[in-house]
Design an enzyme around this catalytic site. Structure first.
Site, PDB file in Angstrom:
ATOM      1  N   HIS A 136      70.322 112.055 -69.483  1.00 15.64           N
ATOM      2  CA  HIS A 136      70.195 111.674 -70.897  1.00 15.64           C
ATOM      3  C   HIS A 136      69.079 112.467 -71.607  1.00 15.64           C
ATOM      4  O   HIS A 136      68.513 113.385 -71.027  1.00 15.64           O
ATOM      5  CB  HIS A 136      69.970 110.167 -70.991  1.00 15.64           C
ATOM      6  N   GLU A 159      73.238 106.274 -75.478  1.00 16.23           N
ATOM      7  CA  GLU A 159      73.675 107.678 -75.551  1.00 16.23           C
ATOM      8  C   GLU A 159      73.026 108.437 -76.698  1.00 16.23           C
ATOM      9  O   GLU A 159      73.322 109.611 -76.890  1.00 16.23           O
ATOM     10  CB  GLU A 159      75.203 107.730 -75.756  1.00 16.23           C
ATOM     11  N   HIS A 177      63.006  87.892 -62.350  1.00 15.96           N
ATOM     12  CA  HIS A 177      63.133  86.607 -61.656  1.00 15.96           C
ATOM     13  C   HIS A 177      63.212  85.372 -62.547  1.00 15.96           C
ATOM     14  O   HIS A 177      63.258  84.260 -62.035  1.00 15.96           O
ATOM     15  CB  HIS A 177      61.978  86.408 -60.658  1.00 15.96           C
ATOM     16  N   GLY A 203      69.751 101.650 -68.240  1.00 19.83           N
ATOM     17  CA  GLY A 203      70.338 101.249 -69.519  1.00 19.83           C
ATOM     18  C   GLY A 203      71.273 100.062 -69.329  1.00 19.83           C
ATOM     19  O   GLY A 203      71.357  99.174 -70.181  1.00 19.83           O
TER      20      GLY A 203
HETATM   21  C1  LIG Z   1      76.726 103.592 -74.132  1.00 20.16           C
HETATM   22  C2  LIG Z   1      76.078 103.413 -72.777  1.00 20.16           C
HETATM   23  N1  LIG Z   1      75.551 102.218 -72.455  1.00 20.16           N
HETATM   24  C3  LIG Z   1      74.953 102.011 -71.277  1.00 20.16           C
HETATM   25  C4  LIG Z   1      74.853 103.016 -70.334  1.00 20.16           C
HETATM   26  C5  LIG Z   1      74.201 102.728 -69.028  1.00 20.16           C
HETATM   27  O1  LIG Z   1      73.042 103.441 -68.816  1.00 20.16           O
HETATM   28  P1  LIG Z   1      72.491 103.645 -67.311  1.00 20.16           P
HETATM   29  O2  LIG Z   1      73.293 104.752 -66.717  1.00 20.16           O
HETATM   30  O3  LIG Z   1      71.063 103.989 -67.485  1.00 20.16           O
HETATM   31  O4  LIG Z   1      72.704 102.353 -66.598  1.00 20.16           O
HETATM   32  C6  LIG Z   1      75.409 104.278 -70.611  1.00 20.16           C
HETATM   33  C7  LIG Z   1      75.305 105.333 -69.584  1.00 20.16           C
HETATM   34  O5  LIG Z   1      75.466 106.486 -69.801  1.00 20.16           O
HETATM   35  C8  LIG Z   1      76.038 104.478 -71.852  1.00 20.16           C
HETATM   36  O6  LIG Z   1      76.594 105.662 -72.134  1.00 20.16           O
END
Ligand SMILES: Cc1ncc(COP(=O)(O)O)c(C=O)c1O
Length: 372
Positions: free
Chosen positions: A170, A144, A197, A38
């Site tokens: 998640h 989330e 890349h 994420g």
């Molecule tokens: C709001 C939000 N954005 C981004 C992320 C990042 O996701 P990842 O852990 O897959 O890098 C999270 C992780 O829980 C998150 O809660």
């Protein structure tokens, strides 16, 4: 997973493509592509907005953000030289408080980052309308809140870009993984190049992101943008295809658990539980100890620990309270008061796609005794 191992192809290939296609269909979006997390989705998404020909972002542009979100919601904004304007959160929904949204707006504002906290849709419709009115990008970090929806529309599909996480804790898990969705084909092509890349290899021949030459040797390693390697693995893609099929039933179970949690906690003034904004996908159960009562969070934490009940800070708490903020160019818009309460008096306990009736009843007992 065994099939992928036997195939001998481990990195971004057919299984990732199948997951992307299933995701695209499920979310009813024009484009979806998978990345390694994420956080990578946020990074690639923000980077892409700097390299589109149509209305690119520039260093020094301003972006409106909530004070409660995840660290990697903010990092790409800092890394690309944006100036952050922080708004407080609401104590009940935990999402961004929009009452000072107009005040945050200046001629340099270019984007709003919307984050639906822990499965609860933020005011995505209002933010979409605000962005449309002022010609701003809406960047939706939906990492989330996979599967949540507002007015029948899935969270993650309101933004010019939406990002998702399929990290193992998640709503669906591909071990590590993330997804970027967009309805804009230019953003899609630029972001796909940045995913791997900054080359042209993953773009269709008719893309408008660059001018293709009639030279296969040259085109095979042609670099057009300063990108990254955020490629996902085939194992993750294969797991994602199967996980997505179970999404609805897993969310239903999460919602059944949540109904019990609400029944046991909603009328207890000692605990502020998250107010549902339309259809939540219930990442977890959040509790903010009421600031009107003299309940010591440390005592509550100790009681949970003694009962072997695990807990976490609500997302990242107030991001302005973290050391890393010293590297940011930012400003507060109004008082950041509720985010501090969440930071100091909040925590969450996990939900799960299985029946948690005995666990939630036990949680009630332990918290009731600890908060007396
Ligand atoms: C709001 C939000 N954005 C981004 C992320 C990042 O996701 P990842 O852990 O897959 O890098 C999270 C992780 O829980 C998150 O809660």
């Amino acid at each position: 997973m065994q099939r992928v191992i036997a195939s001998g192809r481990y990195t971004m290939g057919e299984n990732v493509r199948r997951f992307e296609e299933a995701f695209r269909e499920k979310f009813g979006v024009k484009h979806a592509f998978m990345v390694s997390s994420g956080s990578a989705a946020n990074l690639v998404g923000i980077a892409a907005l700097f390299y589109v020909k149509d209305r690119p972002l520039r260093r020094g542009d301003e972006v409106i953000v909530p004070a409660v979100a995840w660290a990697t919601t903010y990092y790409p904004l800092q890394q690309y030289g944006l100036r952050l304007k922080f708004l407080d959160c609401e104590l009940d929904t935990l999402n961004m408080d929009l009452s000072r949204l107009e005040e945050a707006l200046t001629p340099r504002t270019r984007m709003v980052v919307a984050v639906s906290i822990l499965g609860n849709p933020c005011a995505l419709d209002k933010l979409r309308a605000f962005c449309d009115r002022h010609g701003l990008y809406l960047f939706e970090d939906n990492c989330e809140s996979l599967g949540a929806s507002l007015n029948g529309k899935l969270a993650g599909t309101f933004g010019d870009i939406g990002t998702f996480s399929t990290f193992f804790s998640h709503h669906i898990s591909t071990m590590e993984g993330g997804m970027v969705v967009t309805g804009n084909t230019e953003i899609y092509h630029v972001a796909k190049s940045i995913r791997a890349h900054g080359w042209t290899r993953d773009l269709p021949p008719d893309t408008k992101a660059y001018e293709r030459r009639d030279d296969e040797f040259f085109e095979a390693y042609r670099f057009i943008l300063p990108g990254y390697n955020t490629r996902p693995l085939e194992l993750s893609g294969a797991v994602g295809v199967e996980q997505l099929k179970k999404l609805e039933s897993m969310i239903e179970t999460r919602r059944r658990n949540a109904a019990l949690f609400q029944k046991l906690f909603a009328r207890d003034a000692r605990f502020i539980i998250q107010r549902e904004n339309d259809r939540r996908s219930w990442f977890c159960f959040t509790i903010v100890l009421s600031p009107d009562r003299a309940i010591d969070r440390a005592r509550v934490m100790a009681a949970l620990k003694a009962a072997d009940i695990d807990f976490r800070v609500i997302t990242g708490g107030n991001f302005l309270r973290h050391d890393v903020i010293r590297y940011f160019d930012y400003e507060r818009v109004g008082e950041i008061k509720n985010a501090d309460i969440v930071h100091d008096r909040g925590f969450f306990v996990g939900n799960h796609p299985h029946d948690l009736t005995p666990q939630i009843e036990r949680l009630r007992e332990v918290l009731d005794a600890a908060a007396r």
